[in-house]
Design an enzyme around this catalytic site. Structure first.
Site, PDB file in Angstrom:
ATOM      1  N   ARG A   1       0.823  -1.212   0.000  1.00 32.26           N
ATOM      2  CA  ARG A   1       0.000   0.000   0.000  1.00 32.26           C
ATOM      3  C   ARG A   1       0.853   1.258   0.000  1.00 32.26           C
ATOM      4  O   ARG A   1       0.433   2.327  -0.460  1.00 32.26           O
ATOM      5  CB  ARG A   1      -0.944  -0.002   1.214  1.00 32.26           C
TER       6      ARG A   1
ATOM      7  N   ASP B   1      -7.452  16.378 -16.238  1.00 34.33           N
ATOM      8  CA  ASP B   1      -7.733  14.975 -16.569  1.00 34.33           C
ATOM      9  C   ASP B   1      -7.406  14.770 -18.043  1.00 34.33           C
ATOM     10  O   ASP B   1      -8.068  15.313 -18.922  1.00 34.33           O
ATOM     11  CB  ASP B   1      -9.201  14.670 -16.284  1.00 34.33           C
TER      12      ASP B   1
ATOM     13  N   LYS C   1      -8.370   3.043 -19.122  1.00 30.95           N
ATOM     14  CA  LYS C   1      -8.709   3.299 -20.518  1.00 30.95           C
ATOM     15  C   LYS C   1      -7.517   3.026 -21.439  1.00 30.95           C
ATOM     16  O   LYS C   1      -7.030   1.910 -21.487  1.00 30.95           O
ATOM     17  CB  LYS C   1      -9.233   4.737 -20.648  1.00 30.95           C
TER      18      LYS C   1
END
Length: 410
Positions: free
Chosen positions: A59, A184, A209
């Protein structure tokens, strides 16, 4: 290792971020481990204190993940990156690391639905003020700035309307006023657009994507300078836990190796689809920056290297007819992602942008007749054939066919 400053982007997709492996592996090793073993208690204490470099717990960092981060940072021309579990993990971590109660955020008035929901529905719970602004109106952006404005968040091209924003203006304005700019860049990827060249402070991607490109991962990535990435990793990412799994990072590294050749095909196919649809009798408007009629066309060649693989289409149809068209597709899959090898179709008003109210969708230009197409890697003839048969049920298309038949001499 190659020099990131001299290599072409196509080469960086393959080589950036790679380190010499102890056993000589060509492919990036997958460090599928939750934790890392210390040599002794002193080493463990030193790593937790930040006095010694090294891995502690996935993590907090992982060698496979680190290669992905360095690779995408090199592609964006920025210093560092933080990989996240999802694209929305990237949006949340990048914004919440720097915003607090009383701060003001300016966001573009059309956004991916979950980004909009985070800003409009969640941030108000924590006392963060948000203004949604049409960022094609430069004066409106200037007028939205307050003494408490801390950050500006924008997509370009915007999802799903494909409106292109002027990065030089937006990022320059933020620099002038000491505002953090967050862009973005999912629709473009760093191969088609690098917001840092225009002064963006933070760039984010839904790595689900194009960066991955194979529809088998959900992930995000945040790119910025070393200080901001450290702040994100040590606060929102560490404490909220939206970190990527090493296996997903490994899959994206593999996907990035073919990003350049995939994007070429995506863009070529999308351009032909846009030109076909622009001449179709059932289509009112094609939203695609690769068409000279699109306002964003002027950015091709300077801000953007190409128009990308996504387009939106306003049909001459009501909601029921639009759904009938969507249900007729055979090659296109009805799915709400983009950037996959497969061509995808979805209905923003009832799917990705359903968090908007009807009034908010109208203000954002998301009509019931709007459909979004992510153009895949299939042969263009097959893509166009599927579009033709799907659109054929719209009455105006049927009327055009009948008129053409009547005009043809027997």
């Amino acid at each position: 290792m190659i020099n990131n400053n001299n290599a072409n982007l196509d080469t960086l997709c393959i080589h950036a971020g790679k380190t010499k492996q102890p056993y000589g592996a060509l492919s990036t090793p997958l460090y599928q481990t939750s934790t890392f073993v210390f040599d002794n208690a002193e080493q463990g204490a030193a790593r937790f204190a930040g006095d010694e470099a090294g891995y502690i717990y996935t993590r907090l960092g992982n060698p496979t993940t680190r290669e992905l981060e360095l690779k995408v940072a090199a592609l964006e021309g920025m210093a560092d990156a933080a990989a996240t579990a999802t694209g929305m993990g990237a949006v949340a971590a990048a914004t919440m690391a720097f915003l607090q109660q009383g701060d003001h955020l300016i966001a573009c008035n059309t956004l991916y639905g979950c980004s909009y929901a985070l800003f409009s529905h969640q941030f108000s719970r924590y006392g963060i003020d948000v203004s949604f602004v049409d960022m094609t109106d430069h004066q409106a952006v200037i007028d939205a700035i307050k003494p408490t404005t801390k950050m500006l968040f924008a997509e370009t091209p915007i999802n799903p309307s494909l409106v292109v924003l002027d990065l030089a203006f937006l990022c320059g304005l933020c620099q002038q006023h000491g505002i953090i700019s967050v862009i973005d860049n999912t629709f473009m990827t760093p191969l088609l657009q690098q917001p840092a060249k225009f002064g963006a402070d933070i760039v984010i991607h839904s790595a689900t994507k194009y960066l991955n490109g194979h529809g088998d991962v959900v992930a995000g990535i945040i790119i910025s300078d070393v200080e901001k990435i450290a702040a994100i990793k040590l606060t929102t990412l560490k404490d909220m836990g939206a970190t990527i799994s090493p296996h997903d990072a490994w899959l994206i590294i593999r996907g990035l190796k073919t990003l350049a050749v995939r994007l070429q095909r995506h863009c070529d196919n999308a351009q032909q689809v846009a030109e076909y649809l622009a001449a179709h009798p059932a289509v009112a408007i094609v939203h695609y920056p690769g068409l000279p009629s699109h306002p964003g066309y002027r950015f091709i060649g300077n801000q953007m290297r190409a128009a990308g693989g996504v387009l939106a289409v306003e049909l001459k149809a009501d909601l029921a007819e639009s759904r009938r068209v969507i249900n007729r597709f055979k090659l296109f899959s009805l799915a709400v992602s983009l950037g996959d090898a497969e061509s995808l179709v979805q209905h923003p008003a009832s799917m990705t942008h359903s968090p908007y109210t009807a009034a908010e969708r109208a203000k954002a230009g998301i009509s019931d007749g709007l459909i979004r197409l992510s153009i895949g890697l299939e042969h263009i003839d097959d893509i166009l054939a599927d579009l033709q048969q799907a659109l054929s049920i719209i009455p105006v298309a049927q009327a055009a066919v009948s008129a053409a038949q009547e005009a043809t001499p027997a």
